[in-house]
Write an enzyme that holds these catalytic residues in place. Structure first.
Site, PDB file in Angstrom:
ATOM      1  N   ASP A 161       2.811   2.311   2.509  1.00 54.80           N
ATOM      2  CA  ASP A 161       3.244   2.833   3.819  1.00 54.80           C
ATOM      3  C   ASP A 161       3.249   1.798   4.933  1.00 54.80           C
ATOM      4  O   ASP A 161       2.337   0.981   5.053  1.00 54.80           O
ATOM      5  CB  ASP A 161       2.491   4.105   4.246  1.00 54.80           C
ATOM      6  CG  ASP A 161       1.056   4.129   3.790  1.00 54.80           C
ATOM      7  OD1 ASP A 161       0.487   3.047   3.642  1.00 54.80           O
ATOM      8  OD2 ASP A 161       0.508   5.230   3.608  1.00 54.80           O
ATOM      9  N   CYS A 178       4.879   8.118   2.413  1.00 49.56           N
ATOM     10  CA  CYS A 178       4.981   9.444   1.827  1.00 49.56           C
ATOM     11  C   CYS A 178       5.256  10.487   2.905  1.00 49.56           C
ATOM     12  O   CYS A 178       5.341  10.173   4.091  1.00 49.56           O
ATOM     13  CB  CYS A 178       3.693   9.778   1.071  1.00 49.56           C
ATOM     14  SG  CYS A 178       2.254   9.782   2.127  1.00 49.56           S
ATOM     15  N   CYS A 211      -3.093   8.377   6.263  1.00 54.22           N
ATOM     16  CA  CYS A 211      -1.815   8.428   6.989  1.00 54.22           C
ATOM     17  C   CYS A 211      -2.065   8.656   8.482  1.00 54.22           C
ATOM     18  O   CYS A 211      -1.380   8.074   9.329  1.00 54.22           O
ATOM     19  CB  CYS A 211      -0.934   9.550   6.457  1.00 54.22           C
ATOM     20  SG  CYS A 211      -0.412   9.292   4.759  1.00 54.22           S
ATOM     21  N   CYS A 228       0.828  -1.207   0.000  1.00 55.06           N
ATOM     22  CA  CYS A 228       0.000   0.000   0.000  1.00 55.06           C
ATOM     23  C   CYS A 228       0.862   1.257   0.000  1.00 55.06           C
ATOM     24  O   CYS A 228       0.343   2.370  -0.068  1.00 55.06           O
ATOM     25  CB  CYS A 228      -0.911   0.031   1.219  1.00 55.06           C
ATOM     26  SG  CYS A 228      -1.977  -1.406   1.334  1.00 55.06           S
TER      27      CYS A 228
END
Lengths: 407, 140
Positions: free
Chosen positions: B39, B63, B106, B37
């Protein structure tokens, strides 16, 4: 000479207008402003003369006849015109077209539009090096196939297809062959006759010309290719592409072709290839766990596409902010999906997230590459120091053996 | 991606990057996300007997906003109680960093990392208590 930051290494996205090209364009924004369609006064004649001269320059670069050059607004329009134009004109003959999974969106989305109209499209798979297999194409061609569209060089990984062989096969089987030649033209020799090309899309801004102008090369002679226009109006460009000629841009495109022909003779491709090879060699000397995406042998001279394992692409681009590059990471795309080109080539999704594309061009210097090497080396080390995956690999843990929770 | 100055600051100067001994009794480790994915976060918390988070360390593959979210979380929980850490949710993280909508996941991941680290710590504690109980039962 001091280094100017940021450094442009994204020459697949667009290129800087060559100063020699700009110089030729400028008068056509000032004193020579006529409409090339005005047949009865000097303003129109001057414009028309300029357009025809540019047409010759483009034709000469690709070994075509000037009458075979259709000016468009860019390669997206050229791709659309070729695909929709043939599909619609020959729909009584058949409603099947063939392309490949790694085409530019201008081709893929034109094909998707045709599917909605009831056409059938075959999307050929590619091998790990990004090339289609001729056997696959041979099997895919049917009696109702009207067009095959396979790009010359890929915009992400720079993979060059065997256009000559593909064109030959298409000719033998009686189907038209279109190639999106945007990334290669002006960088490598291209000849429509010896490469068996029926139609080719070209863009000026990928070869140091202005944005907003492109060409569709359409072969004349037998069998004749007929296109249904996608733009209707004043009947310019033999009725295939109506619209007042953007004279300054057309002139710029012609000049860009002439400059490119000179540059090719002066060994520009070799110089760019050396810089690219130097970048790749130095990075490999400094860093481990780098993966090249695409074919090394069949590759555009200015292209380098690498996966920096354990460094997510967007984070990487933020880290090397002095370098203008592009990434196949999901986080840099609107769709949140990693590059479909890399996925079609069978690149692991984990590695696709870490891919960076470098595009070296006419104005790239050795000094800039030296800076890039140091910058990338430092930042990859920094990101890997922060990466739990790199740490696990160094501890000898197999990342693939872990049950990750997808989110 | 247009990020807030806070994200840029946490990304460029990440706080508390590093690792602790994951086998230590007072360390809870949370590893969340997936490489596929794009992360993966590892958050480690050193927790005292009275339930105070004495130290926090992270390592993140992801990211800019994933790195910033994990960095922010270590700052938020350091010196605070386990109860406080459990009360941190993704909306607080997203709000603090002004994350763009496509990057909300995130902050979700960062919240998951806290919960996973604390769960790991509690599991270790429970095992230790069981072992102590078993040992004292055996000695009787």
């Amino acid at each position: 000479m001091s280094l100017k930051l940021p450094i442009y290494l994204d020459n697949h996205a667009t290129t800087r207008v060559d100063p020699k090209v700009l110089e030729v364009m400028l008068p056509f924004l000032t004193e020579v402003f006529g409409n090339a369609g005005s047949r009865n006064h000097a303003f129109g004649w001057a414009a028309q003369e300029a357009v025809e001269r540019a047409r010759e320059q483009v034709a000469s670069l690709i070994g075509a006849d000037p009458k075979e050059i259709i000016f468009t607004s860019g390669a997206t329009e050229s791709d659309n015109l070729a695909i929709l134009g043939v599909a619609h004109f020959y729909k009584e003959k058949g409603k099947h077209l063939i392309t490949q999974l790694t085409e530019h969106k201008a081709v893929l989305d034109a094909c998707h539009a045709l599917e909605k109209e009831g056409f059938e499209i075959t999307y050929l798979p590619v091998a790990a090096d990004g090339r289609i297999r001729l056997e696959d194409l041979a099997v895919a061609i049917r009696p109702d196939t009207t067009l095959v569209s396979i790009m010359w060089a890929n915009n992400e990984v720079g993979t060059i297809q065997d256009i000559t062989a593909i064109g030959k096969l298409c000719r033998e089987r009686g189907v038209f062959f279109h190639t999106d030649a945007v990334q290669g033209i002006g960088k490598l020799p291209f000849n429509v006759a010896s490469m068996n090309v029926d139609m080719a899309s070209i863009s000026a801004h990928k070869m140091y010309g202005p944005k907003g102008i492109g060409v569709l090369y359409v072969r004349r002679g037998r069998p004749r290719i007929r296109l249904e226009p996608t733009m209707f109006g004043g009947g310019q460009e033999r009725g295939i592409r109506s619209g007042t000629h953007a004279v300054h841009q057309i002139v710029g495109m012609g000049a860009a072709c002439a400059v490119a022909a000179d540059a090719m003779r002066d060994g520009e491709a070799e110089r760019i290839r050396e810089l690219r090879d130097y970048l790749w060699t130095k990075l490999q000397e400094n860093l481990d766990e780098l993966y090249l995406n695409g074919s090394w042998e069949h590759r555009l001279p200015g292209n380098l596409n690498i996966s920096f394992a354990f460094c997510e692409g967007e984070a990487m681009m933020m880290a090397i902010k002095d370098l203008a590059v592009s990434s196949g990471s999901a986080c840099t795309s609107a769709s949140l999906e990693p590059s479909y080109v890399l996925r079609a080539m069978g690149v692991d999704v984990e590695l696709a997230h870490t891919s960076i594309r470098f595009g070296i061009g006419r104005f790239t210097t050795r000094e800039e590459i030296d800076y890039a090497v140091q910058n990338i080396t430092d930042k990859v080390r920094w990101l890997r120091e922060m990466s739990p995956l790199y740490e696990m690999v160094k501890e000898g843990i197999d990342i693939k053996s872990i049950e990750w929770t997808a989110h | 991606m247009a990020y807030s100055n806070k994200v840029i600051d946490h990304y460029e100067n990440p706080r508390n990057v590093g690792s602790m001994d994951k086998n230590a009794e007072d360390v809870g480790t949370g590893l969340v996300g997936a490489p596929a994915c794009g992360d993966v976060m590892k958050l480690q918390l050193r927790i005292s007997d009275d339930g105070i988070i004495e130290d926090a360390k992270f390592k993140t593959f992801g990211c800019g906003s994933a790195i910033a979210s994990s960095s922010l979380v270590t700052e938020l929980v350091k010196g605070r109680s386990v109860e406080f850490a459990m009360s941190i949710n993704n909306a607080m993280i997203a709000e603090e960093l002004k994350l763009p909508p496509v990057k909300i996941h995130c902050s979700v991941l960062a919240e998951d990392a806290i919960k996973a680290a604390i769960a790991d710590f509690k599991q270790k504690r429970a095992k230790k208590a069981d072992a102590v109980a078993a040992a004292s039962a055996a000695s009787e």
